[in-house]
Design a protein around this motif. Structure first.
Motif, PDB file in Angstrom:
ATOM      1  N   VAL A 154      -3.426  12.101  -1.883  1.00  0.00           N
ATOM      2  CA  VAL A 154      -4.194  11.197  -2.734  1.00  0.00           C
ATOM      3  C   VAL A 154      -5.503  11.844  -3.170  1.00  0.00           C
ATOM      4  O   VAL A 154      -6.282  12.336  -2.352  1.00  0.00           O
ATOM      5  CB  VAL A 154      -4.480   9.873  -1.994  1.00  0.00           C
ATOM      6  CG1 VAL A 154      -5.331   8.957  -2.871  1.00  0.00           C
ATOM      7  CG2 VAL A 154      -3.170   9.185  -1.613  1.00  0.00           C
TER       8      VAL A 154
ATOM      9  N   PRO B  70      -7.412   6.504  -5.767  1.00  0.00           N
ATOM     10  CA  PRO B  70      -6.440   5.408  -5.734  1.00  0.00           C
ATOM     11  C   PRO B  70      -6.449   4.473  -6.939  1.00  0.00           C
ATOM     12  O   PRO B  70      -5.480   3.734  -7.140  1.00  0.00           O
ATOM     13  CB  PRO B  70      -6.842   4.640  -4.467  1.00  0.00           C
ATOM     14  CG  PRO B  70      -8.313   4.883  -4.343  1.00  0.00           C
ATOM     15  CD  PRO B  70      -8.532   6.284  -4.832  1.00  0.00           C
TER      16      PRO B  70
ATOM     17  N   ALA C 233       7.563   3.951   0.088  1.00  0.00           N
ATOM     18  CA  ALA C 233       6.716   4.722  -0.819  1.00  0.00           C
ATOM     19  C   ALA C 233       6.889   6.212  -0.551  1.00  0.00           C
ATOM     20  O   ALA C 233       7.406   6.627   0.488  1.00  0.00           O
ATOM     21  CB  ALA C 233       5.256   4.316  -0.642  1.00  0.00           C
TER      22      ALA C 233
ATOM     23  N   ALA D 206       2.573   7.238  -7.575  1.00  0.00           N
ATOM     24  CA  ALA D 206       2.299   8.519  -6.926  1.00  0.00           C
ATOM     25  C   ALA D 206       1.646   9.500  -7.892  1.00  0.00           C
ATOM     26  O   ALA D 206       0.714  10.230  -7.525  1.00  0.00           O
ATOM     27  CB  ALA D 206       3.602   9.102  -6.375  1.00  0.00           C
TER      28      ALA D 206
ATOM     29  N   THR E  74       5.433  10.192  -0.071  1.00  0.00           N
ATOM     30  CA  THR E  74       4.308  10.878   0.552  1.00  0.00           C
ATOM     31  C   THR E  74       3.448  11.502  -0.545  1.00  0.00           C
ATOM     32  O   THR E  74       3.948  12.279  -1.360  1.00  0.00           O
ATOM     33  CB  THR E  74       4.805  11.973   1.509  1.00  0.00           C
ATOM     34  OG1 THR E  74       5.609  11.372   2.529  1.00  0.00           O
ATOM     35  CG2 THR E  74       3.630  12.702   2.149  1.00  0.00           C
TER      36      THR E  74
ATOM     37  N   HIS F 162       7.233   3.431  -7.754  1.00  0.00           N
ATOM     38  CA  HIS F 162       6.616   4.358  -6.795  1.00  0.00           C
ATOM     39  C   HIS F 162       6.281   5.694  -7.448  1.00  0.00           C
ATOM     40  O   HIS F 162       5.225   6.278  -7.176  1.00  0.00           O
ATOM     41  CB  HIS F 162       7.574   4.602  -5.626  1.00  0.00           C
ATOM     42  CG  HIS F 162       7.583   3.522  -4.595  1.00  0.00           C
ATOM     43  ND1 HIS F 162       6.441   2.972  -4.058  1.00  0.00           N
ATOM     44  CD2 HIS F 162       8.629   2.912  -3.965  1.00  0.00           C
ATOM     45  CE1 HIS F 162       6.767   2.059  -3.149  1.00  0.00           C
ATOM     46  NE2 HIS F 162       8.080   2.001  -3.078  1.00  0.00           N
TER      47      HIS F 162
ATOM     48  N   ASP G  71       0.833  -1.197   0.000  1.00  0.00           N
ATOM     49  CA  ASP G  71       0.000   0.000   0.000  1.00  0.00           C
ATOM     50  C   ASP G  71       0.871   1.253   0.000  1.00  0.00           C
ATOM     51  O   ASP G  71       1.749   1.408  -0.840  1.00  0.00           O
ATOM     52  CB  ASP G  71      -0.957  -0.036   1.187  1.00  0.00           C
ATOM     53  CG  ASP G  71      -2.126   0.928   1.023  1.00  0.00           C
ATOM     54  OD1 ASP G  71      -2.448   1.280  -0.117  1.00  0.00           O
ATOM     55  OD2 ASP G  71      -2.717   1.324   2.037  1.00  0.00           O
ATOM     56  N   ALA G  72       0.648   2.154   0.966  1.00  0.00           N
ATOM     57  CA  ALA G  72       1.362   3.432   0.998  1.00  0.00           C
ATOM     58  C   ALA G  72       2.652   3.365   1.796  1.00  0.00           C
ATOM     59  O   ALA G  72       3.243   4.399   2.099  1.00  0.00           O
ATOM     60  CB  ALA G  72       0.452   4.509   1.585  1.00  0.00           C
TER      61      ALA G  72
END
Length: 330
Positions: free
Chosen positions: A252, A255, A247, A288, A249, A284, A229-230
């Motif tokens: 979001v 998703p 990951a 993102a 920051t 990543h 996940d994150a």
């Protein structure tokens, strides 16, 4: 970045996505935004954006929605010459409905043109040509689930002698496997060279998210890529080497599609010969970028910015932030 000429093929469905313009109940939504979605075509677009010569092969309805999918992918640099038009079955679609900050998908894919793919589809000259020239072929568990003939097609592809890297993203969707035996998918996963899997879906599919236990279930062949996940993503290679990258920051927005963007970034890095840490970073970065937009795919980062982030220190990587306004560089 390595200057490697490579070819990828993504095999699986594409769908029209209709997103409601308001956050009210679905029955009150009068206007929808149209775009193109579907795991394998999302990955195809992501690979093409990263400079990989990419073909998407599948079946679409010979209808307006199908023609829009073709036009969209072509505009994103994806070769669609291996796509077959079906005069009888429609292009699948799904509706994205967001209320209270959470999105729900309503799928209309039963009887779609893509679901009619079968082992014979691989014998079409345009498909054979693209598979024969591929350095990597990517598919997902969704395509294995949409029909029994699609699962048979992927089993044949997995069992054929091949010169390409065979990549499979689990993309476990319990609703699609209801009343179906997932053993064909397990066989496809065990034949893969790269398996991408989310920690949450691994728990549901395999009863564990421990990489070593998954390795036992999948066998020694694959490079296992696990997304948590994150938090982090890690790779467990066949020789036991383990690489892990946190990951970024992200502010979001939506998703859906982030996993496909991660796959595209990682697989492009694989074809480009990047070190494993940079392959994960590129995954990543793709994820993102998609998390920060409402669509299922996003415009690629400026190549110079991407390269700076691939090369930066761990300390610099830890303070990078991504949002709708772009990337905050260290």
């Amino acid at each position: 970045m390595a200057d490697v000429v490579s070819r990828a093929v993504c095999l699986g469905e594409a769908m029209i996505m209709l997103a409601g313009d308001t956050g009210g109940p679905l029955e009150d939504v009068e206007t929808f935004r149209r775009s193109v979605g579907g795991a394998e075509c999302n990955v195809a677009g992501g690979l093409a954006a990263l400079g990989v010569s990419t073909s998407w092969i599948s079946r679409l309805g010979d209808d307006g929605f199908g023609r829009h999918v073709l036009r969209d992918l072509q505009e994103r640099g994806v070769d669609v010459g291996g796509v077959e038009a079906d005069p009888d079955r429609p292009t699948g679609l799904y509706v994205k409905h967001t209320t209270g900050g959470r999105s729900r998908m309503h799928y209309y894919r039963s009887g779609s043109a893509a679901s009619a793919m079968s082992p014979a589809f691989l014998d079409r000259p345009a498909v054979r040509e693209r598979l024969a020239g591929a350095d990597l072929v990517h598919t997902t568990g969704i395509t294995a689930a949409i029909s029994g003939t699609c699962a048979e097609m992927l089993e044949r592809l997995a069992g054929d002698a091949r010169d390409f890297i065979f990549s499979v993203d689990l993309n476990w969707r319990p609703a699609l496997w209801r009343d179906k035996d997932p053993e064909p998918l397990r066989r496809v996963l065990r034949a893969a060279d790269v398996v991408l899997i989310g920690a949450d879906e691994a728990e549901v599919f395999a009863g564990t998210s421990d990489p070593a236990e998954l390795r036992e279930l999948l066998g020694p062949r694959c490079t296992l890529v696990m997304k948590n996940d994150a938090h982090t993503a890690l790779v467990l290679e066949p020789d036991g080497r383990r690489t892990e990258v946190p990951a970024l920051t992200v502010e979001v927005v939506e998703p859906v599609g982030a996993g496909d963007a991660f796959a595209a970034g990682f697989l492009a890095g694989t074809l480009q010969g990047l070190p494993m840490e940079q392959r994960l970073r590129q995954g990543h970065l793709g994820a993102a970028a998609v998390l920060a937009v409402p669509e299922d795919h996003a415009a690629p980062l400026d190549p110079a910015v991407r390269q700076k982030l691939l090369d930066c220190s761990d300390e610099e990587w830890a303070v990078v932030k991504v949002g709708p306004s772009g990337v905050t560089l260290p």
